[in-house]
Design a protein around this motif. Sequence first.
Motif, mmCIF file in Angstrom:
data_model
loop_
_atom_site.group_PDB
_atom_site.id
_atom_site.type_symbol
_atom_site.label_atom_id
_atom_site.label_comp_id
_atom_site.label_asym_id
_atom_site.label_seq_id
_atom_site.Cartn_x
_atom_site.Cartn_y
_atom_site.Cartn_z
ATOM 1 N N SER A 109 0.843 -1.206 0.000
ATOM 2 C CA SER A 109 0.000 0.000 0.000
ATOM 3 C C SER A 109 0.878 1.257 0.000
ATOM 4 N N LEU A 110 2.044 1.145 0.618
ATOM 5 C CA LEU A 110 2.983 2.279 0.575
ATOM 6 C C LEU A 110 3.494 2.475 -0.859
ATOM 7 N N LEU A 111 3.791 1.360 -1.522
ATOM 8 C CA LEU A 111 4.231 1.429 -2.929
ATOM 9 C C LEU A 111 3.145 2.089 -3.779
ATOM 10 N N GLU A 112 1.911 1.652 -3.549
ATOM 11 C CA GLU A 112 0.803 2.198 -4.320
ATOM 12 C C GLU A 112 0.704 3.717 -4.139
ATOM 13 N N LYS A 113 0.857 4.127 -2.884
ATOM 14 C CA LYS A 113 0.754 5.555 -2.574
ATOM 15 C C LYS A 113 1.901 6.334 -3.249
ATOM 16 N N GLU A 114 3.100 5.799 -3.146
ATOM 17 C CA GLU A 114 4.254 6.568 -3.622
ATOM 18 C C GLU A 114 4.460 6.483 -5.132
ATOM 19 N N ILE A 115 3.898 5.442 -5.739
ATOM 20 C CA ILE A 115 4.068 5.311 -7.188
ATOM 21 C C ILE A 115 2.926 5.993 -7.925
ATOM 22 N N SER A 116 1.840 6.293 -7.198
ATOM 23 C CA SER A 116 0.653 6.824 -7.888
ATOM 24 C C SER A 116 0.922 8.109 -8.690
ATOM 25 N N PRO A 117 1.774 9.052 -8.200
ATOM 26 C CA PRO A 117 1.993 10.244 -9.041
ATOM 27 C C PRO A 117 2.715 9.917 -10.352
ATOM 28 N N LEU A 118 3.298 8.706 -10.440
ATOM 29 C CA LEU A 118 4.068 8.373 -11.650
ATOM 30 C C LEU A 118 3.262 7.594 -12.681
ATOM 31 N N ILE A 119 2.183 6.973 -12.228
ATOM 32 C CA ILE A 119 1.498 6.028 -13.115
ATOM 33 C C ILE A 119 0.954 6.686 -14.386
ATOM 34 N N SER A 120 0.142 7.728 -14.226
ATOM 35 C CA SER A 120 -0.479 8.238 -15.459
ATOM 36 C C SER A 120 0.519 8.991 -16.361
ATOM 37 N N PRO A 121 1.460 9.790 -15.835
ATOM 38 C CA PRO A 121 2.408 10.428 -16.755
ATOM 39 C C PRO A 121 3.274 9.429 -17.533
ATOM 40 N N ILE A 122 3.533 8.260 -16.943
ATOM 41 C CA ILE A 122 4.393 7.280 -17.621
ATOM 42 C C ILE A 122 3.592 6.477 -18.649
ATOM 43 N N LYS A 123 2.277 6.465 -18.474
ATOM 44 C CA LYS A 123 1.398 5.644 -19.345
ATOM 45 C C LYS A 123 1.700 5.797 -20.836
ATOM 46 N N ASN A 124 1.953 7.046 -21.267
ATOM 47 C CA ASN A 124 2.214 7.202 -22.704
ATOM 48 C C ASN A 124 3.708 7.168 -23.055
ATOM 49 N N GLN A 125 4.505 6.672 -22.107
ATOM 50 C CA GLN A 125 5.951 6.537 -22.348
ATOM 51 C C GLN A 125 6.368 5.078 -22.189
ATOM 52 N N LEU A 126 5.362 4.187 -22.107
ATOM 53 C CA LEU A 126 5.680 2.810 -21.707
ATOM 54 C C LEU A 126 6.689 2.121 -22.610
ATOM 55 N N GLU A 127 6.615 2.425 -23.910
ATOM 56 C CA GLU A 127 7.509 1.683 -24.826
ATOM 57 C C GLU A 127 8.982 2.061 -24.628
ATOM 58 N N LYS A 128 9.228 3.205 -23.996
ATOM 59 C CA LYS A 128 10.646 3.545 -23.756
ATOM 60 C C LYS A 128 11.025 3.445 -22.263
ATOM 61 N N THR A 129 10.134 2.832 -21.481
ATOM 62 C CA THR A 129 10.394 2.747 -20.037
ATOM 63 C C THR A 129 10.962 1.388 -19.630
ATOM 64 N N ILE A 130 11.892 1.417 -18.699
ATOM 65 C CA ILE A 130 12.440 0.210 -18.083
ATOM 66 C C ILE A 130 12.319 0.412 -16.572
ATOM 67 N N ILE A 131 11.936 -0.619 -15.846
ATOM 68 C CA ILE A 131 11.804 -0.477 -14.395
ATOM 69 C C ILE A 131 13.012 -1.092 -13.698
ATOM 70 N N ALA A 132 13.556 -0.369 -12.731
ATOM 71 C CA ALA A 132 14.657 -0.901 -11.927
ATOM 72 C C ALA A 132 14.204 -0.923 -10.466
#
Length: 311
Positions: A109-132
């Motif tokens: 739930s902490l991950l969900e809270k802290e990642i939430s500001p990143l989810i929608s802006p990254i949505k249209n960048q997915l093809e160039k995104t890598i997660i570490a």
Amino acid sequence: MSKDIEQKEFRCGIVALIGPPNAGKSTLLNSYLGQKVSIVTPKPQTTRNRINGILQRDDCQIVFLDTPGIHKSNQTLNRFLVETAWQAITGTDVVVLMIDGARYVDKLSLLEKEISPLISPIKNQLEKTIIAINKIDKVKNKNKFLPIIDFMSKHFEGVEIFLISALTGEGCFELLEEIKKHLPVGPPLFPEDQISSVPLRFMAAEIIREKLFLKLEKELPYSVAVEIEHWDEDEEKNLIKIHAVIYVAKKNHKQIVIGHRGSMLKEIGTLARQELEAILDSKVYLQLWVKVREKWNEDERFISYLYSEGF
Ligand SMILES: Nc1nc2c(ncn2[C@@H]2O[C@H](COP(=O)(O)OP(=O)(O)OP(=O)(O)O)[C@@H](O)[C@H]2O)c(=O)[nH]1
Ligand SMILES: [Mg+2]
């Protein structure tokens, strides 16, 4: 393969490192470069602007952009930092979205809270995104990362996920290989011996700020800023004289930064000077002044004067 063809396959591109504060973005950048270009502290919100580091290889040149941690905040300085981070991803070839994996073990739930500001802006960048997923050295049982991997792959569909430790280097080679695959074929953007375009003056201010971050407590690190006022090089004596101003946002902060009979300022000055002497390969005379600039961290003009430049 002829030499001509080999040269044509040289790859060059820009890679933004983004993620919540304290994920280890600056640590990863420094580790790839084998040199410190971006300051690192255990405290969140250390990085305040876009800092580049150039990784030079025979077959590629990768321009990494380190960015401030993305988080929700109503404070002027923090909002400015987050804006700077988002600006960094436009025009990049790759986005490495980095999180502190150890922080979220058994805490989805902490991950969900802290990642939430990143989810929608990254949505249209997915093809160039890598997660570490970083800091895996902190957790013995690697199965503990499975729910985190699950969560991330649900929210960032189709994105490759790497488990890494920027501190020990584990997984970093594999991550770099994946980054390389995303880079366009093209000539280098920077000369082959350049490691960063961060000016030395700015680097010096950052090193002083790093020591302030490390030594000061509670909210104080977030309300100090450093500016280099004078920089004089005496080549004959191999001496660089640096005068820096430390801005504090409240009157009563000044004495805390100075410390009892100047002890805090002296300690910060000594630590910064030692590091600067090593980087600059010169003797350094460092003079620090503490100035009160009321609420500077709420003053958009002053903040952008200090930090709007990206390197
Ligand atoms: N154990 C462990 N610690 C790490 C690792 N990577 C970074 N750290 C530590 O995490 C802290 C934060 O690292 P930074 O590189 O400053 O993190 P950042 O993402 O740049 O943080 P901001 O600039 O605040 O957004 C530092 O104390 C690092 O030493 C890792 O792989 N393992
Ligand atoms: Mg950082």
